[in-house]
Write a protein that holds these residues in place. Structure first.
Motif, PDB file in Angstrom:
ATOM      1  N   ASN B 176       2.541  -9.454   8.383  1.00 28.24           N
ATOM      2  CA  ASN B 176       3.739  -9.443   9.594  1.00 28.24           C
ATOM      3  C   ASN B 176       3.842  -8.188  10.048  1.00 28.24           C
ATOM      4  OD1 ASN B 176       3.858 -12.019   9.120  1.00 28.24           O
ATOM      5  ND2 ASN B 176       5.236 -12.054   7.672  1.00 28.24           N
ATOM      6  N   ARG B 177       3.362  -7.091   9.708  1.00 32.76           N
ATOM      7  CA  ARG B 177       3.381  -5.991  10.512  1.00 32.76           C
ATOM      8  C   ARG B 177       2.355  -5.244  11.090  1.00 32.76           C
ATOM      9  NH1 ARG B 177       2.440  -3.047   5.846  1.00 32.76           N
ATOM     10  NH2 ARG B 177       3.365  -3.796   4.032  1.00 32.76           N
ATOM     11  N   ARG B 178       2.716  -4.465  12.127  1.00 31.40           N
ATOM     12  CA  ARG B 178       1.445  -4.071  12.764  1.00 31.40           C
ATOM     13  C   ARG B 178       0.684  -2.863  12.289  1.00 31.40           C
ATOM     14  NH1 ARG B 178       0.720  -5.533  17.985  1.00 31.40           N
ATOM     15  NH2 ARG B 178      -0.166  -3.273  18.607  1.00 31.40           N
ATOM     16  N   LEU B 179       1.257  -2.209  11.082  1.00 33.29           N
ATOM     17  CA  LEU B 179       0.562  -1.197  10.412  1.00 33.29           C
ATOM     18  C   LEU B 179       0.411  -1.531   8.840  1.00 33.29           C
ATOM     19  CD1 LEU B 179       2.747   1.930  11.348  1.00 33.29           C
ATOM     20  CD2 LEU B 179       0.400   1.462  12.313  1.00 33.29           C
ATOM     21  N   LYS B 180      -0.852  -1.464   8.572  1.00 31.97           N
ATOM     22  CA  LYS B 180      -1.449  -1.884   7.174  1.00 31.97           C
ATOM     23  C   LYS B 180      -1.019  -1.043   6.167  1.00 31.97           C
ATOM     24  CE  LYS B 180      -3.191  -5.121   9.577  1.00 31.97           C
ATOM     25  NZ  LYS B 180      -2.071  -6.112  10.163  1.00 31.97           N
ATOM     26  N   ASP B 181      -1.147  -1.441   5.089  1.00 33.85           N
ATOM     27  CA  ASP B 181      -0.717  -0.794   3.973  1.00 33.85           C
ATOM     28  C   ASP B 181      -1.428   0.794   3.861  1.00 33.85           C
ATOM     29  OD1 ASP B 181       1.020  -2.738   2.985  1.00 33.85           O
ATOM     30  OD2 ASP B 181      -0.205  -3.496   1.632  1.00 33.85           O
ATOM     31  N   ASN B 182      -2.855   0.385   3.985  1.00 38.07           N
ATOM     32  CA  ASN B 182      -3.576   1.839   3.950  1.00 38.07           C
ATOM     33  C   ASN B 182      -2.909   2.878   4.955  1.00 38.07           C
ATOM     34  OD1 ASN B 182      -4.656   0.238   5.786  1.00 38.07           O
ATOM     35  ND2 ASN B 182      -6.736   0.544   5.238  1.00 38.07           N
ATOM     36  N   GLN B 183      -2.655   2.442   6.172  1.00 36.01           N
ATOM     37  CA  GLN B 183      -1.981   3.155   7.252  1.00 36.01           C
ATOM     38  C   GLN B 183      -0.745   3.843   6.735  1.00 36.01           C
ATOM     39  OE1 GLN B 183      -2.414   0.300  10.486  1.00 36.01           O
ATOM     40  NE2 GLN B 183      -4.098   1.621  11.472  1.00 36.01           N
ATOM     41  N   LEU B 184       0.003   2.922   6.144  1.00 39.26           N
ATOM     42  CA  LEU B 184       1.144   3.461   5.783  1.00 39.26           C
ATOM     43  C   LEU B 184       1.089   4.689   4.641  1.00 39.26           C
ATOM     44  CD1 LEU B 184       3.243   0.290   5.523  1.00 39.26           C
ATOM     45  CD2 LEU B 184       3.458   1.969   7.221  1.00 39.26           C
ATOM     46  N   ALA B 185       0.205   4.503   3.807  1.00 40.43           N
ATOM     47  CA  ALA B 185      -0.058   5.395   2.931  1.00 40.43           C
ATOM     48  C   ALA B 185      -0.711   6.490   3.482  1.00 40.43           C
ATOM     49  CB  ALA B 185      -1.340   4.836   1.827  1.00 40.43           C
TER      50      ALA B 185
END
Lengths: 288, 440
Positions: B176-185
């Motif tokens: 549901n978000r435009r940034l994935k978990d790896n991108q957030l990391a």
């Protein structure tokens, strides 16, 4: 200062009892001498219409040289309308039509082809309400000479302004504040400023439309004094509601009633021994 | 006999009330009515102030974040081999070189552990396309940079920007978000290294429009608006004043001038889009002027504001006391001299007010401009009145219509700029008015 007090005019009013009128009220033709020798302005059969309304009927009247002629009569009788014919100010009124002949030096100034610009320089006008321009005192007086190109250079213009203000009896009061607004003067001073503005273009005739109606007695006395002096150079035609004023300042008087010129004559004769019954009624205060 | 007849008790009718008693009896009602009326007025004014307050707080609240932009610090190796293989410094070669690859390479160098193609693509999505353009401009301007390493704060992608500004929920489910978990990391790592910061958004004030919200700017719209309005004023004020002066001071009053007057009043009420259609038919199709240009926009807006200016100017001329005209005519001024030397200077402040109202109207107008193609997506800053341009209200409309979340704050910021434009214009006009106004 004129010593003549206000109420007690130099010319006595005709007493009501000693009636001199011989012409009946119903006669609408003009009585008295409408003509003078060598007139400055001669009006022949002047008629004015406002749309369909016939405002003044067949006026024949002369304005002489160096004379003050007073036009009197009840409100709405056509005095001002007639006055405004003499410099074609009626042209500015929508639906107003002037017929007849108004001669100045043999030329009919009422002719359509006559240019009103030089005419209004020859026949100046002072209005009922003082109407100085919202500009400096100097600019007010300099306006006429400037637009007509009467002055050669700045010094000349200044001289015209100074002489005009002197002739209008305003010079001593305003000489230190020529750059101040003309609208800041008192009512009487404003009216004299308007007279100065009018005489700055050296007209031949000055038309005055109730020039003192908005002024107090002292300012009125000053203007009347001024008129007596101006008479030496100009012809003055004055509309007034004050019979005392007409009696004090004018040499000839013309009485208008409902668009008709009823009686014309020497001022003294009109006020002492009117010929027409209507004139007598008016000056004795029976109507009007 | 002037003694007032006094009613005697014997013949008095059933007790008559004195006028003053009647007045006193009604007084309370009258005062109450007045109080009620005042209250209505107060309510109306407070409502107005309330709505303006709400409007301004929401717009300003939304807009403030737009004046900041998240940027990523990159150490970019400007690879001469890659950009200029011939070494001739040929501008043509330099401008078409692959700067994107260089930016990507620098990003990859920061995260050597990201190796898969898919991950690398996701990593590079964090940096805005704008970085490529910035780098190209820098190299084109200064070819000495070739072969060196430059440290640049390049704009981050709008999704990153939204995250940093708290418009994205980190805790939402990944899909549901435009940034994935790896991108957030990765972003967290960048932030820890001091490579991710919010800076003042200069680009917003200097750039033209863009599909990428992070590099979209308002300057194109400002310049377009300036050209359009300047031309509109230039066309409409002299025309409007001349028309008003002629109708008011010179024209004969007859059936024709009545007809013209009625039509001018009608014209003021014509829906603005109709003027747009007229402009399309006349200026573009008939005269063959180019589309989307300030010149045509201003011609259309001129038609729109002319009635306003004419009506206001006529009112201003009417309010000049007739005694001034008589005074000038009485000393022999010609009608033209009367108007130019006396009437016009006195009427000018009123005319300027009309012009301000007209210009403010034109400033906010969108509909007629849509018709003549000023709604196009234009990236370049217009350099003249024949260059395609957008105007501020159209820019706002376009941004409001864009799907990206980041355009929400841009829209508000553009509205703030539009309002600022309006205030500057009004202030100028007020100053001008004060200069012309004669207090005597």
């Amino acid at each position: 200062m004129n010593k003549t007090s206000f109420v007690d005019s130099s010319v006595k009013m005709a007493p009501v009892a000693g009636s001199t009128a011989t012409v009946s009220r119903d006669k609408r033709e003009t009585v008295g001498d409408i003509r003078v020798d060598h007139p400055r302005v001669r009006c022949n059969n002047v008629n004015v219409y406002y749309g369909d309304k016939h405002a003044i009927h067949n006026i024949n009247l002369d304005v002489g040289n160096n004379e003050i002629i007073a036009l009197i009569g009840p409100s709405g009788c056509g005095k001002t309308t007639f006055l405004r014919c003499l410099n074609r100010m009626n042209d500015t009124i929508k639906g107003c039509r002037v017929e007849g002949e108004i001669l100045m030096e043999g030329q009919n100034i009422n002719a359509r082809e006559v240019d009103v610009v030089p005419l209004r320089a020859r026949v100046g006008m002072v209005f009922q309400k003082p109407n100085p321009f919202p500009k400096s005192i100097f600019e007010n007086v300099a306006f006429g000479p400037r637009i007509h190109g009467l002055a050669q250079g700045k010094a000349d213009l200044e001289e015209i302004v100074v002489t005009s203000l002197q002739k209008a009896g305003l010079w001593t009061e305003v000489k230190d504040r020529l750059e101040e607004p003309g609208t800041g003067l008192s009512g009487g001073q404003q009216q004299r400023l308007c007279i100065a503005r009018t005489i700055a273009v050296q007209p031949e005739v000055i038309l005055m439309d109730e020039p003192c109606s908005a002024l107090d007695p002292i300012a009125t006395a000053k203007i009347e004094e001024l008129m007596a002096e101006l008479r030496e150079q100009y012809s003055i035609c004055i509309v007034t509601h004050s019979m005392q004023q007409a009696a004090r300042v004018s040499q000839r008087t013309a009485f208008f009633h409902l668009g008709d010129l009823i009686e014309v004559g020497e001022t003294e004769q009109i006020f002492v021994a009117p010929t027409h019954q209507l004139t007598e009624d008016y000056i004795t205060g029976r109507f009007g | 006999m002037n003694t007032a007849p006094t009613p005697t008790p014997s013949n008095a009718a059933p007790r008559q009330r004195k006028p003053i008693e009647i007045i006193h009896a009604g007084l309370k009602k009258r005062h109450a009515a007045e109080m009620r009326f005042r209250l209505y007025g107060l309510i109306a004014i407070s409502m107005g102030i309330l709505f303006i307050g709400i409007l301004f707080t929401t717009i300003l609240g939304n807009a403030t974040t737009a004046f900041q932009q998240t940027r990523i610090k990159l150490d970019i190796v400007v690879d001469a081999q890659m950009l200029d293989p011939d070494g001739k410094r040929d501008p043509e070669v330099l401008s078409s070189a692959n700067y994107g690859a260089i930016v990507k390479a620098s990003m990859n160098r920061l995260f050597p552990d990201v190796t898969s193609r898919r991950d690398q693509r996701e990593l590079n999505e964090l940096v805005s396309q704008g970085a490529t353009y910035t780098l190209r401009e820098m190299v084109m301007a200064d070819t000495d940079l070739l072969g060196r390493t430059v440290t640049l704060w390049v704009p981050a992608d709008d999704d990153v920007d939204m995250l940093m500004k708290g418009h994205m929920d980190r805790d939402a489910a990944e899909e549901n978000r435009r940034l994935k978990d790896n991108q957030l990391a990765w972003l967290d790592r960048l932030e820890k290294d001091g490579r991710l910061e919010k800076h003042f958004n200069v680009d917003f004030f200097t750039n033209g429009d863009s599909r990428e919200p992070e590099i979209a700017g308002i300057w194109g719209g400002v310049v377009g608006t300036f050209y359009t309005l300047a031309l509109t004023l230039l066309f409409s004020f002299p025309l409007g004043v001349a028309a008003a002066v002629y109708l008011e001071e010179f024209a004969p009053h007859n059936r024709w001038t009545d007809l013209i007057e009625v039509n001018i009043n009608n014209l003021a009420a014509v829906p603005s889009i109709v003027f747009g259609l007229l402009g399309l038919a006349v200026f573009i199709n008939f005269f063959g002027l180019p589309r989307s240009v300030p010149l045509v926009g201003s011609l259309v807006l001129t038609l729109l504001v002319l009635p306003t200016i004419i009506i206001a100017s006529r009112a201003a001329l009417k309010s000049v006391p007739p005694s001034i005209r008589e005074a000038a005519l009485g000393v022999g001024a010609s009608p033209l001299q009367t108007v130019t030397l006396h009437v016009l200077p006195l009427a000018l402040p009123g005319m300027l007010t009309g012009a301000i109202i007209g210009m403010a109207h034109a400033l906010g107008e969108t509909a007629p401009l849509l018709m003549i193609g000023m709604v196009a997506f234009i990236v370049d800053i217009p350099k003249g009145i024949f260059d395609p341009a957008a105007v501020l209200p159209v820019q706002i409309f376009l941004w409001a219509d864009s799907p990206e979340r980041a355009f929400v704050e841009k829209t508000s910021a553009a509205i703030v700029v539009l309002l600022a434009f309006l205030m500057v214009m009004n202030a100028l006009a007020v100053i001008l008015r004060k200069r012309f106004e004669r207090r005597w």
